[in-house]
Design an enzyme around this catalytic site. Structure first.
Site, mmCIF file in Angstrom:
data_model
loop_
_atom_site.group_PDB
_atom_site.id
_atom_site.type_symbol
_atom_site.label_atom_id
_atom_site.label_comp_id
_atom_site.label_asym_id
_atom_site.label_seq_id
_atom_site.Cartn_x
_atom_site.Cartn_y
_atom_site.Cartn_z
ATOM 1 N N ASN A 190 1.337 -1.464 0.138
ATOM 2 C CA ASN A 190 -0.007 -0.062 -0.383
ATOM 3 C C ASN A 190 0.382 1.343 -0.280
ATOM 4 O O ASN A 190 1.434 1.456 0.675
ATOM 5 C CB ASN A 190 -0.354 -0.227 1.272
ATOM 6 C CG ASN A 190 -1.656 0.965 1.038
ATOM 7 O OD1 ASN A 190 -1.619 2.011 0.527
ATOM 8 N ND2 ASN A 190 -2.728 1.326 2.595
ATOM 9 N N TRP A 191 1.161 1.882 -1.160
ATOM 10 C CA TRP A 191 1.944 3.068 -1.333
ATOM 11 C C TRP A 191 1.197 4.443 -0.154
ATOM 12 O O TRP A 191 1.843 5.360 -0.430
ATOM 13 C CB TRP A 191 2.253 3.613 -2.936
ATOM 14 C CG TRP A 191 3.214 2.078 -3.567
ATOM 15 C CD1 TRP A 191 3.596 1.039 -2.724
ATOM 16 C CD2 TRP A 191 3.137 3.082 -4.612
ATOM 17 N NE1 TRP A 191 3.677 0.355 -3.834
ATOM 18 C CE2 TRP A 191 3.614 1.058 -5.353
ATOM 19 C CE3 TRP A 191 3.578 3.745 -5.747
ATOM 20 C CZ2 TRP A 191 4.940 1.194 -5.940
ATOM 21 C CZ3 TRP A 191 3.777 3.393 -6.928
ATOM 22 C CH2 TRP A 191 5.265 1.795 -7.020
ATOM 23 N N LYS A 192 0.297 4.318 -0.236
ATOM 24 C CA LYS A 192 -0.567 5.507 0.650
ATOM 25 C C LYS A 192 -0.229 6.318 -0.550
ATOM 26 O O LYS A 192 -0.196 6.786 -1.668
ATOM 27 C CB LYS A 192 -0.168 5.436 1.644
ATOM 28 C CG LYS A 192 -0.087 4.098 2.414
ATOM 29 C CD LYS A 192 -0.035 4.812 4.581
ATOM 30 C CE LYS A 192 -0.088 3.252 5.119
ATOM 31 N NZ LYS A 192 -0.081 3.095 6.485
ATOM 32 N N HIS A 249 -9.264 1.044 5.049
ATOM 33 C CA HIS A 249 -8.275 1.542 5.931
ATOM 34 C C HIS A 249 -8.069 2.341 6.515
ATOM 35 O O HIS A 249 -8.888 3.393 6.773
ATOM 36 C CB HIS A 249 -6.573 2.494 5.024
ATOM 37 C CG HIS A 249 -5.575 2.070 5.199
ATOM 38 N ND1 HIS A 249 -5.714 3.535 6.256
ATOM 39 C CD2 HIS A 249 -4.732 1.170 4.831
ATOM 40 C CE1 HIS A 249 -4.447 2.709 7.150
ATOM 41 N NE2 HIS A 249 -3.459 1.397 5.881
ATOM 42 N N GLU A 274 -6.603 4.946 7.881
ATOM 43 C CA GLU A 274 -6.268 5.750 7.439
ATOM 44 C C GLU A 274 -7.737 7.071 6.661
ATOM 45 O O GLU A 274 -8.052 8.237 6.871
ATOM 46 C CB GLU A 274 -4.935 6.388 6.881
ATOM 47 C CG GLU A 274 -3.389 6.340 7.557
ATOM 48 C CD GLU A 274 -2.727 5.256 6.639
ATOM 49 O OE1 GLU A 274 -2.648 5.616 5.810
ATOM 50 O OE2 GLU A 274 -1.861 4.918 7.274
ATOM 51 N N GLU A 276 -5.030 -4.601 10.691
ATOM 52 C CA GLU A 276 -3.847 -3.717 10.912
ATOM 53 C C GLU A 276 -4.054 -3.210 12.144
ATOM 54 O O GLU A 276 -4.877 -2.078 12.232
ATOM 55 C CB GLU A 276 -4.030 -2.973 9.814
ATOM 56 C CG GLU A 276 -3.706 -3.605 8.861
ATOM 57 C CD GLU A 276 -3.264 -2.276 7.513
ATOM 58 O OE1 GLU A 276 -1.615 -2.300 6.986
ATOM 59 O OE2 GLU A 276 -4.029 -1.442 7.252
ATOM 60 N N GLY A 310 2.939 1.945 11.061
ATOM 61 C CA GLY A 310 3.971 3.201 10.947
ATOM 62 C C GLY A 310 4.479 3.367 12.071
ATOM 63 O O GLY A 310 5.778 4.381 12.061
ATOM 64 N N SER A 338 3.794 -2.400 10.464
ATOM 65 C CA SER A 338 5.477 -2.245 10.425
ATOM 66 C C SER A 338 5.656 -3.342 10.188
ATOM 67 O O SER A 338 6.671 -3.221 11.295
ATOM 68 C CB SER A 338 5.638 -1.763 12.130
ATOM 69 O OG SER A 338 5.228 -0.622 11.598
ATOM 70 N N GLY A 373 2.915 -0.910 4.167
ATOM 71 C CA GLY A 373 2.913 0.157 4.196
ATOM 72 C C GLY A 373 4.286 1.032 3.755
ATOM 73 O O GLY A 373 4.872 0.218 2.692
ATOM 74 N N GLY A 374 5.436 1.019 4.812
ATOM 75 C CA GLY A 374 6.534 1.926 3.896
ATOM 76 C C GLY A 374 7.475 1.379 3.559
ATOM 77 O O GLY A 374 8.124 1.248 3.095
HETATM 78 P P1 13P Z 1 3.308 0.440 7.395
HETATM 79 O O1 13P Z 1 3.752 -0.628 6.756
HETATM 80 O O2 13P Z 1 4.480 2.040 6.735
HETATM 81 O O3 13P Z 1 3.175 0.421 8.505
HETATM 82 O O4 13P Z 1 1.687 0.909 6.922
HETATM 83 C C1 13P Z 1 0.730 -0.287 6.924
HETATM 84 C C2 13P Z 1 -0.408 0.249 6.634
HETATM 85 O O5 13P Z 1 -1.237 0.993 6.681
HETATM 86 C C3 13P Z 1 -0.240 -0.337 5.197
HETATM 87 O O6 13P Z 1 -1.982 -0.680 5.117
#
Ligand code: 13P
Length: 253
Positions: free
Chosen positions: A10-12, A98, A100, A168, A174, A214, A235-236
């Site tokens: 997920n590149w956000k 998600h 967010e 999640e 993050g 994470s 994510g990251g």
């Molecule tokens: P991180 O891997 O950056 O913690 O993000 C996880 C995430 O929200 C994937 O959707």
């Protein structure tokens, strides 16, 4: 029960055109060289990059997904994107719910269920995200929160073939923090029970439940080797080819 591992990035809201193309090409090339057994690799860039990245991954097994959709097929919804548009573009998956979006856009379980149902209608596979906040965890409410989110945001149209659940924990996203392996296994097993009560045992046994929050190369193996963890939503670490592919290499298939 064989559930094919899914490693999803997920590149956000990250990457401009040239870096995004380079990242996607890197993932596609490394995936061709990979010696591990097969697992599905999915990348979910922002809407603005979907068309370019579709071209960048052409000829590879890397799949394309989006990070959100509207529930309507078309119409007067300024700034929104329908699941039919995503399907038309070549997406196979869409993430909905998600944390967010639940937080920043006040998305309710009912809205997320409508989006998920619409995505299935359009022929997409849907990744429905759930997970507790730190306060909810500390109050011992993790399973209760997951139950409410699954009951409210997984539509009745969901089956193991068209739906993936991503657990999640909000406090792990993050932050570099994760639950322990035994906590993750306990929650994933509970999630599978809740799916069984909603969609039947056969769907629950076959439905993939991903862990997200994470996930990094150094903890991927311990998380991905757990019996009820069928992949990761990353994510990251999905923004670096080497990290993302190291996580895929740690998968159990
Ligand atoms: P991180 O891997 O950056 O913690 O993000 C996880 C995430 O929200 C994937 O959707």
């Amino acid at each position: 029960m064989v559930r094919k591992t899914l490693i999803a990035g997920n590149w956000k809201m990250n990457e401009l055109l040239s870096d995004g193309i380079a990242l996607a090409k890197g993932v596609a090339e490394e995936n061709k060289k990979a010696t591990r057994k097969d697992c599905e690799i999915l990348i979910c860039p922002p809407f603005t990059l979907l068309m370019a990245i579709k071209k960048a991954i052409r000829g590879s097994k890397v799949m394309l997904g989006a990070q959100d959709c509207h529930f309507a097929e078309k119409g007067a919804h300024t700034g929104d994107i329908s699941p039919e548009m995503l399907k038309d573009l070549g997406c196979q998956y869409v993430i909905v719910g998600h944390s967010e979006r639940r937080t920043n856009h006040k998305e309710s379980n009912a809205l997320i269920a409508k989006k998920a149902e619409a995505a299935i209608r359009a022929g997409l596979k849907v990744i429905i995200c759930i997970g507790e906040t730190e306060a909810e965890k500390n109050a011992g409410k993790t399973i209760e929160v997951c139950r409410n989110q699954i009951m409210g945001s997984v539509p009745t149209a969901s089956t193991a073939a068209n739906t993936v659940i991503a657990y999640e924990p909000v406090w792990a996203i993050g932050t570099g923090r994760t639950p322990t392996a035994s906590e993750v296994e306990e929650v994933h097993a509970a999630i599978r029970q809740i799916i069984a009560s909603k969609l039947g045992r056969a769907n629950a046994n076959k439905m993939r439940v991903l862990y997200g929050g994470s996930m990094k190369p150094n903890n991927a193996k311990s998380l991905l080797s757990l019996a009820d963890v069928d992949g990761g939503l990353i994510g990251g670490a999905s923004l670096k080819v080497a990290d993302f592919m190291a996580i895929a290499a740690a998968s159990k298939q």
